[in-house]
Motif scaffolding. Structure first.
Motif, PDB file in Angstrom:
ATOM      1  N   GLU A  14       0.829  -1.200   0.000  1.00 56.55           N
ATOM      2  CA  GLU A  14       0.000   0.000   0.000  1.00 56.55           C
ATOM      3  C   GLU A  14       0.870   1.259   0.000  1.00 56.55           C
ATOM      4  OE1 GLU A  14      -3.321   2.601   0.174  1.00 56.55           O
ATOM      5  OE2 GLU A  14      -2.932   0.605  -0.630  1.00 56.55           O
TER       6      GLU A  14
ATOM      7  N   ARG B  51       2.196   1.680  -3.460  1.00 61.24           N
ATOM      8  CA  ARG B  51       1.118   2.156  -4.345  1.00 61.24           C
ATOM      9  C   ARG B  51       0.957   3.669  -4.225  1.00 61.24           C
ATOM     10  NH1 ARG B  51      -3.647   4.141  -4.360  1.00 61.24           N
ATOM     11  NH2 ARG B  51      -3.824   4.115  -2.069  1.00 61.24           N
ATOM     12  N   VAL B  52       0.918   4.172  -2.994  1.00 63.76           N
ATOM     13  CA  VAL B  52       0.783   5.613  -2.785  1.00 63.76           C
ATOM     14  C   VAL B  52       2.002   6.343  -3.344  1.00 63.76           C
ATOM     15  CG1 VAL B  52       0.639   7.443  -1.052  1.00 63.76           C
ATOM     16  CG2 VAL B  52      -0.717   5.351  -0.777  1.00 63.76           C
TER      17      VAL B  52
ATOM     18  N   GLU C 299       3.985   5.511  -5.747  1.00 60.77           N
ATOM     19  CA  GLU C 299       4.051   5.490  -7.209  1.00 60.77           C
ATOM     20  C   GLU C 299       2.907   6.245  -7.862  1.00 60.77           C
ATOM     21  OE1 GLU C 299       4.562   1.363  -8.310  1.00 60.77           O
ATOM     22  OE2 GLU C 299       6.753   1.571  -8.101  1.00 60.77           O
ATOM     23  N   SER C 300       2.020   6.826  -7.058  1.00 67.17           N
ATOM     24  CA  SER C 300       0.920   7.606  -7.624  1.00 67.17           C
ATOM     25  C   SER C 300       1.393   8.963  -8.134  1.00 67.17           C
ATOM     26  CB  SER C 300      -0.181   7.801  -6.577  1.00 67.17           C
ATOM     27  OG  SER C 300       0.267   8.639  -5.507  1.00 67.17           O
ATOM     28  N   ASP C 301       2.594   9.374  -7.747  1.00 68.74           N
ATOM     29  CA  ASP C 301       3.150  10.656  -8.193  1.00 68.74           C
ATOM     30  C   ASP C 301       4.672  10.552  -8.157  1.00 68.74           C
ATOM     31  OD1 ASP C 301       4.111  13.303  -8.480  1.00 68.74           O
ATOM     32  OD2 ASP C 301       2.358  14.140  -7.470  1.00 68.74           O
TER      33      ASP C 301
ATOM     34  N   GLU D  37      -5.056  11.049   4.028  1.00 64.27           N
ATOM     35  CA  GLU D  37      -3.835  11.101   3.228  1.00 64.27           C
ATOM     36  C   GLU D  37      -3.535  12.560   2.885  1.00 64.27           C
ATOM     37  OE1 GLU D  37      -2.380   9.685  -1.162  1.00 64.27           O
ATOM     38  OE2 GLU D  37      -3.434   8.187   0.072  1.00 64.27           O
TER      39      GLU D  37
ATOM     40  N   ARG E  89       4.658  12.167   1.892  1.00 67.31           N
ATOM     41  CA  ARG E  89       3.232  11.844   1.857  1.00 67.31           C
ATOM     42  C   ARG E  89       2.843  10.920   3.005  1.00 67.31           C
ATOM     43  NH1 ARG E  89      -1.034  14.424  -0.349  1.00 67.31           N
ATOM     44  NH2 ARG E  89      -2.686  13.012  -1.075  1.00 67.31           N
TER      45      ARG E  89
ATOM     46  N   ALA F  66       0.257   8.333   4.509  1.00 70.19           N
ATOM     47  CA  ALA F  66      -0.718   7.392   3.951  1.00 70.19           C
ATOM     48  C   ALA F  66      -1.292   6.515   5.057  1.00 70.19           C
ATOM     49  CB  ALA F  66      -0.063   6.533   2.870  1.00 70.19           C
TER      50      ALA F  66
END
Length: 284
Positions: free
Chosen positions: A101, A104-105, A107-109, A167, A216, A218
């Motif tokens: 998880e 995933r967060v 690699e979102s930006d 988040e 970030r 999360a």
């Protein structure tokens, strides 16, 4: 999903390391590259034995390098294809799927350099995503947090700890458990190993932000932190180290020659607080 690694630092941590390594089994669906750096290899072989039992890499340090120095060595030892690195205390237990998880967060930006999970401790949510302390906020919080908990500086320092958590970006993320983009970590030179313990995570978050990376938070990923086991026997010493690290960070952030009087005031204030707090410890 990009390859991920995990690094942790032990200092007589065999009592909690077993639980940490066991929790990694279900933390990701992918195989993890795991390194245990040992800052106290002369204490016998229990940490090495645990590493062998779980099939992870054991990295003895030549001396006690502190948290940041040992983490840097552990990260350097990882294969070059590891794109994300979870740096974690050994007294953490990773919830199932939490590493995936966090990745995933992250690699979102492409601008996200670090991702921090929700950290539970003693059934409470630990304030693991905070603002970078300003001179006024940092000094006010340091001087009054224990004797005046509701002071405005401490309230501002903790003001980002929303309930329920969401988040969001943060100034810095707790180094107790933190996923870092390898590219970002290398770009800023990793942890500043002048910080033997404490504030190395604040400093890293600050330097990541200055270099254009996002920190970030999360809370969709969760870990459990059992506490600072490795410092329990040396509370007075750790108080002094904590205050020295606080001064190092603030003096580095505010390092202009014209701020020398301010740095002196910070030094005096923190030294006074350290003296008062250690007197409390010594009376116990």
């Amino acid at each position: 999903m990009s390859a991920a690694g995990v690094v942790t630092v032990s200092y007589g941590s065999e009592g909690v390391l077993d639980g940490f390594l066991a929790s990694l089994e279900h933390a990701s669906v992918s195989e993890l590259q795991v390194v245990v750096a040992d800052n106290r290899p002369d204490a016998g072989g229990p940490v090495r034995e645990l590493a062998e039992r779980y099939g992870v890499a054991y990295l003895p340090m030549s001396a006690n390098l502190g948290y940041g120095g040992a983490m840097n060595a552990a990260v350097r030892s990882l294969p070059s294809d590891v794109a994300w690195v979870l740096v974690s205390n050994p007294d953490i237990k990773i919830h199932p799927g939490a590493i995936d998880e966090l990745v995933r967060v992250g690699e979102s930006d492409a601008r996200i350099g670090a991702v921090g999970p929700l950290v539970e401790t003693d059934g409470e949510i630990y304030p693991s995503a905070r603002a970078i302390p300003s001179l006024r906020m940092g000094l006010g919080h340091a001087l009054f947090a224990n004797i005046w908990p509701s002071n405005p500086w401490s309230r501002k320092y903790h003001s980002d700890n929303e309930r329920p958590p969401r988040e969001r970006d943060a100034g810095w993320l707790s180094g107790s458990c933190l996923l870092i983009r390898r590219e970002a970590f290398d770009a800023v030179g990793g942890f500043d190993d002048r910080f033997f313990m404490y504030f190395e995570d604040v400093d890293l978050g600050y330097r990541l932000s200055k270099a254009g990376w996002r920190n970030r938070y999360a809370p969709s990923a969760t870990v459990m932190h059992s506490g600072a086991h490795s410092t329990d026997e040396h509370s007075t010493k750790m108080v002094l180290v904590h205050h020295e690290s606080a001064y190092r960070f603030l003096s580095s952030k505010y390092r202009g020659w014209y701020l020398a009087p301010v740095r002196l005031a910070v030094r005096v204030g923190l030294s006074t607080r350290a003296y008062l707090v250690t007197r409390v410890f010594n009376r116990r």
